[in-house]
Design an enzyme around this catalytic site. Structure first.
Site, PDB file in Angstrom:
ATOM      1  N   ASP A  33     -49.299 -30.654  52.835  1.00  0.00           N
ATOM      2  CA  ASP A  33     -48.506 -31.008  51.660  1.00  0.00           C
ATOM      3  C   ASP A  33     -48.396 -32.520  51.481  1.00  0.00           C
ATOM      4  OD1 ASP A  33     -47.906 -28.194  51.461  1.00  0.00           O
ATOM      5  OD2 ASP A  33     -46.368 -28.484  52.976  1.00  0.00           O
ATOM      6  N   GLU A 190     -46.336 -23.633  42.603  1.00  0.00           N
ATOM      7  CA  GLU A 190     -45.525 -24.502  43.478  1.00  0.00           C
ATOM      8  C   GLU A 190     -46.116 -25.903  43.513  1.00  0.00           C
ATOM      9  OE1 GLU A 190     -45.922 -22.368  47.168  1.00  0.00           O
ATOM     10  OE2 GLU A 190     -47.971 -23.060  47.489  1.00  0.00           O
TER      11      GLU A 190
HETATM   12  C1  6LW Z   1     -45.005 -25.597  50.703  1.00  0.00           C
HETATM   13  C2  6LW Z   1     -45.821 -25.032  49.623  1.00  0.00           C
HETATM   14  C3  6LW Z   1     -47.056 -24.884  50.360  1.00  0.00           C
HETATM   15  O1  6LW Z   1     -43.664 -25.638  50.432  1.00  0.00           O
HETATM   16  O2  6LW Z   1     -46.761 -24.520  51.629  1.00  0.00           O
HETATM   17  O3  6LW Z   1     -49.308 -25.176  50.371  1.00  0.00           O
HETATM   18  C4  6LW Z   1     -45.389 -24.668  51.812  1.00  0.00           C
HETATM   19  N1  6LW Z   1     -48.175 -25.195  49.849  1.00  0.00           N
HETATM   20  O4  6LW Z   1     -45.951 -25.834  48.528  1.00  0.00           O
HETATM   21  C5  6LW Z   1     -45.050 -25.204  53.166  1.00  0.00           C
HETATM   22  O5  6LW Z   1     -45.967 -26.171  53.581  1.00  0.00           O
END
Ligand code: 6LW
Length: 512
Positions: A33, A190
């Protein structure tokens, strides 16, 4: 003549950047991230850290390729609490020109949730957290300032992306929540980030979950509240399809964009280097060049995929070693005489709670309240790690461990009990625990232990430290690497104590 050639070379680099290319990942080992910001030609990057303490490592670079760990945004000194929950997810780092301040926003999942810390100097003190108490603010928060100084927060909502205006110094809400998008149908929309380029606001998000379906989509609007229209070439980054089916890099997503000081554009994002379906090293940080086209849309490295060897024009590269250059050499050499190195972490509690530097070495005592383990990230698949330890008491268990933060771990240890001494290898994954022991000379107080990672396989070794006749390593066991994988985390490797106390006098990691 040589001098002239050098001057011409430097001029060409200044004019056109460096053509030398680079290797992905740019931060190897657990570094998921990634979020990046820039001030002048200084780049700062932060990653998730889950239950590792200190939390939210901050890296610095001059070229986006060679990154140096310079600090942590949250430590025991500014209020880190990892007593509950699963820790620090997906942070965002931004520099706000209106108050010349760096901000990191993040979610401490299950232990207070969303918060912001700020600092004038990212390598120095960070503020205590300002908590954002509204439960509607979900994970993966991000910040964006418009030209008039208004601060907008984007985050996940209820399977969608939402936005609100806030005061980032107090956490006060300055608007109602607005829906921005629910993505293009992939699971888990997300990781939002907002940018202004030219006349448009660009919203970049990830979809597909963080595993093999992960990909990045781009949207834009001429109004920061939307409506946001998808890019014609979505997903702009994806290793999901045929184009990348044989690519050693997978799971690419959770990205951030940055305009470099020379006007070039880049994307940092997470990816994995799986062994089959598993990626024990966890999710790592990758880099790709970005090109804007005349229609105001962008492409990532041409076709939205990347490779390990990137033969592209880069920023002039600094001389710092990257892990790929460091191969075939001992990369970490700790005699344990000074401080616990900055790149060492413990789980939930601080490394200083777990381990103390004494004049004789690093002392660790077993604990009933925390995991008596400290370690540094395993950064590549081919690694030899060795340590020397001493258990002075009649009873004790101490050793070397490769540790996944949810409890999966491989240990090799010296055990002293009931007047006998043993070497033990132990592979713990969920409810399965494979143990092998071998009895050794009962007088053994000092021992050398080694774990050799050979990509698919870990091997465990020991040898007497003080017996000149036993120079050879004795293998005690081996285990497939695949069981050390899963979830969000990667691996730390380092000393641990399960019973009594031990002194660690030597530790070395060699990547091959
Ligand atoms: C994070 C989400 C994700 O909150 O994994 O790959 C989660 N994306 O955005 C935790 O790293």
């Amino acid at each position: 003549m040589r001098r002239y050639l050098l001057i011409i070379q430097l001029l060409l680099i200044a004019l056109y950047g460096s053509a030398q290319g680079y290797k992905n990942p740019v931060i190897s080992g657990m570094a998921p991230d990634p979020s990046v910001c820039r001030v002048g030609d200084d780049y700062y990057l932060v990653t998730s850290s889950f239950i590792q303490n200190p939390a939210l490592p901050i890296y610095h670079s001059k070229d986006l390729i060679n990154w140096e760990l310079i600090n942590y945004a949250v430590t025991d000194q500014n209020g880190l609490d990892l007593s509950k929950g699963v820790g620090m997810f997906a942070p965002t780092i931004r520099y706000n020109e209106h108050d010349s301040t760096f901000y990191v926003i993040c979610t401490n999942v299950g232990c207070g949730q969303n918060f912001i810390v700020h600092s004038k100097h990212p390598d120095s003190t960070w503020s205590n957290p300002v908590w954002l108490t509204n439960p509607r603010i979900g994970i993966d928060p991000s910040l964006f300032w418009t030209d008039d100084g208004t601060c907008y927060l984007q985050c996940t909502g209820d399977n969608n992306i939402i936005q609100i205006c806030i005061n980032p110094k107090t956490g006060e809400e300055l608007s109602s929540f607005h829906y921005l998008t629910d993505g293009l149908g992939g699971r888990y929309p997300e990781g939002p980030h907002m940018y202004k380029v030219g006349d448009y606001y660009y919203l970049m998000i990830s979809e597909g979950g963080t595993e093999f379906g992960h990909h990045v989509n781009l949207f834009r609007s001429d109004d920061i509240w939307g409506p946001f229209m998808p890019a014609p070439n979505n997903p702009i980054l994806s290793h999901v399809g045929k184009k990348a089916q044989n690519n050693p890099i997978q799971c690419t997503g959770h990205a951030d964009l940055i305009e470099a000081h020379d006007g070039s554009w880049w994307m940092v994002f997470l990816g994995t280097r799986p062994i089959g379906e598993f990626y024990p090293l966890g999710r790592e940080t990758f880099l790709a060049p970005v090109e804007w086209n005349n229609n105001g849309w962008l492409t990532v490295n041409g076709n939205g995929t990347v490779s390990e060897q990137m033969n592209v024009k880069t920023l002039p590269q600094t001389a710092k070693e990257s892990i790929s250059q460091r191969k075939n050499s001992i990369t970490s050499l700790y005699g344990f005489h000074h401080e616990i190195p900055e790149d060492w972490n413990a789980y939930r509690v601080s490394p200083q709670t777990v381990a103390q530097i004494t004049p004789d070495g690093l002392e660790i005592k077993a604990s009933n309240t925390y995991d008596a383990f400290v370690g540094t990230r395993q950064q590549d698949y081919y690694m030899d790690v060795e340590l020397k330890l001493e258990i002075a008491d009649w009873e004790g268990e101490a050793g070397l461990c490769v540790h996944h933060d949810d409890g999966k771990r491989y240990n090799v240890a010296l055990v002293r009990e009931n007047g006998q001494a043993f070497v033990k290898s132990e592979c713990l994954f969920n409810s399965v625990n494979q143990v092998k022991t071998t009895e050794i000379d009962a007088k053994t107080h000092v021992i050398d232990l080694k774990i050799s990672s050979q990509k698919e396989l870990y091997k465990f070794y020991w040898k007497y430290s003080d017996n000149p006749n036993s120079k050879e390593w004795n293998e005690i066991g081996q285990m497939d690497a695949q069981f050390l994988a899963g979830g969000f985390s990667g691996l730390l490797v380092g000393p641990y104590v399960k019973k009594g106390k031990a002194l660690f006098t030597w530790f070395t990691i060699k990547y091959k």
